[in-house]
Design a protein around this motif. Structure first.
Motif, PDB file in Angstrom:
ATOM      1  N   VAL A   9       0.895  -1.144   0.000  1.00 17.34           N
ATOM      2  CA  VAL A   9       0.000   0.000   0.000  1.00 17.34           C
ATOM      3  C   VAL A   9       0.938   1.199   0.000  1.00 17.34           C
ATOM      4  O   VAL A   9       1.713   1.396   0.938  1.00 17.34           O
ATOM      5  CB  VAL A   9      -0.919   0.019   1.239  1.00 17.34           C
ATOM      6  N   THR A  10       0.924   1.966  -1.098  1.00 18.11           N
ATOM      7  CA  THR A  10       1.899   3.027  -1.306  1.00 18.11           C
ATOM      8  C   THR A  10       1.270   4.401  -1.104  1.00 18.11           C
ATOM      9  O   THR A  10       0.179   4.661  -1.597  1.00 18.11           O
ATOM     10  CB  THR A  10       2.486   2.931  -2.731  1.00 18.11           C
ATOM     11  N   THR A  11       1.994   5.255  -0.394  1.00 21.74           N
ATOM     12  CA  THR A  11       1.532   6.611  -0.132  1.00 21.74           C
ATOM     13  C   THR A  11       2.563   7.601  -0.661  1.00 21.74           C
ATOM     14  O   THR A  11       3.736   7.537  -0.286  1.00 21.74           O
ATOM     15  CB  THR A  11       1.346   6.839   1.378  1.00 21.74           C
ATOM     16  N   LEU A  52       3.538  -1.450   3.940  1.00 26.17           N
ATOM     17  CA  LEU A  52       3.227  -0.041   3.729  1.00 26.17           C
ATOM     18  C   LEU A  52       4.476   0.629   3.165  1.00 26.17           C
ATOM     19  O   LEU A  52       5.564   0.501   3.728  1.00 26.17           O
ATOM     20  CB  LEU A  52       2.815   0.633   5.034  1.00 26.17           C
ATOM     21  N   SER A  66      -5.842   9.301  -3.540  1.00 24.00           N
ATOM     22  CA  SER A  66      -4.974   9.206  -2.373  1.00 24.00           C
ATOM     23  C   SER A  66      -5.221   7.871  -1.687  1.00 24.00           C
ATOM     24  O   SER A  66      -6.232   7.222  -1.912  1.00 24.00           O
ATOM     25  CB  SER A  66      -5.254  10.361  -1.405  1.00 24.00           C
ATOM     26  N   VAL A  67      -4.298   7.460  -0.889  1.00 28.46           N
ATOM     27  CA  VAL A  67      -4.425   6.211  -0.156  1.00 28.46           C
ATOM     28  C   VAL A  67      -5.505   6.352   0.897  1.00 28.46           C
ATOM     29  O   VAL A  67      -5.669   7.394   1.512  1.00 28.46           O
ATOM     30  CB  VAL A  67      -3.082   5.851   0.513  1.00 28.46           C
ATOM     31  N   HIS A  68      -6.220   5.300   1.114  1.00 32.12           N
ATOM     32  CA  HIS A  68      -7.260   5.289   2.136  1.00 32.12           C
ATOM     33  C   HIS A  68      -7.178   3.948   2.856  1.00 32.12           C
ATOM     34  O   HIS A  68      -7.537   2.926   2.289  1.00 32.12           O
ATOM     35  CB  HIS A  68      -8.631   5.464   1.477  1.00 32.12           C
ATOM     36  N   LEU A  69      -6.657   3.946   4.058  1.00 32.89           N
ATOM     37  CA  LEU A  69      -6.558   2.726   4.845  1.00 32.89           C
ATOM     38  C   LEU A  69      -7.769   2.591   5.752  1.00 32.89           C
ATOM     39  O   LEU A  69      -8.187   3.562   6.390  1.00 32.89           O
ATOM     40  CB  LEU A  69      -5.295   2.737   5.711  1.00 32.89           C
ATOM     41  N   ASN A 110      -3.395  12.820   4.819  1.00 31.98           N
ATOM     42  CA  ASN A 110      -4.003  11.652   4.183  1.00 31.98           C
ATOM     43  C   ASN A 110      -5.082  11.087   5.097  1.00 31.98           C
ATOM     44  O   ASN A 110      -4.862  10.905   6.293  1.00 31.98           O
ATOM     45  CB  ASN A 110      -2.949  10.559   3.929  1.00 31.98           C
TER      46      ASN A 110
END
Length: 119
Positions: A9-11, A52, A66-69, A110
Motif C-alpha cells: 500500500v503506497t503513499t 506499507l 490518495s491512499v485510504h486505509l 491523508n
C-alpha cells in the motif's frame, strides 16, 4: 485463478520516514531499516502483509487517488484517541451500512479510518 496479489500500500508524501514513523507507531510495528526522507517501508523486513510503502514526491498530482486505509479495532474510541495522540486529526464519525467508524487525517493530511471489524 488470478496471479495478482496485493504487495504494497503506497503513499505519496512529503517526508517518507516521518510518515512511515506515524503509521509504524499507530500499528505497533517498526519502520524498516534504511528509511529516509525519500523512501521508507513498514513491514517488509518482518514479513507483514501488506507492506506499507512511503515515497517522497515533489507535490501531489491533482486528481490522483490518495491512499485510504481502513483499520479495524475492537475498541474504536481508544484507538482513535491513540491515533490523535500520535499526531492524527479527527475528521468525522460515521454510523452507516451497519458499521461505525471514525475518519482521521494523518500528519500529512491523508485520510484513514478506524472502525469495527465485521464478524
Amino acid at each position: 485463478m488470478t496471479e495478482l496479489a496485493l504487495g504494497n500500500v503506497t503513499t505519496d508524501c512529503a517526508h517518507a520516514a516521518g510518515l512511515a514513523g506515524f503509521y509504524a507507531a499507530l500499528l505497533d510495528r517498526p519502520v524498516d531499516a534504511g528509511a529516509s526522507e525519500f523512501f521508507a517501508t513498514v513491514g517488509r523486513e518482518s514479513g507483514a502483509h501488506p507492506v506499507l510503502m512511503f515515497i517522497k514526491v515533489p507535490e501531489r498530482t491533482p486528481g490522483k487517488n490518495s491512499v485510504h486505509l481502513d483499520l479495524h479495532a475492537p475498541d474504536v474510541a481508544a484507538e482513535v484517541a491513540r491515533a490523535i495522540s500520535l499526531g492524527a486529526k479527527h475528521v468525522a464519525d460515521f454510523a452507516e451500512y451497519g458499521m461505525i467508524w471514525t475518519t482521521l487525517a494523518d500528519p500529512e493530511g491523508n485520510l484513514f479510518d478506524i472502525g469495527l471489524k465485521l464478524p
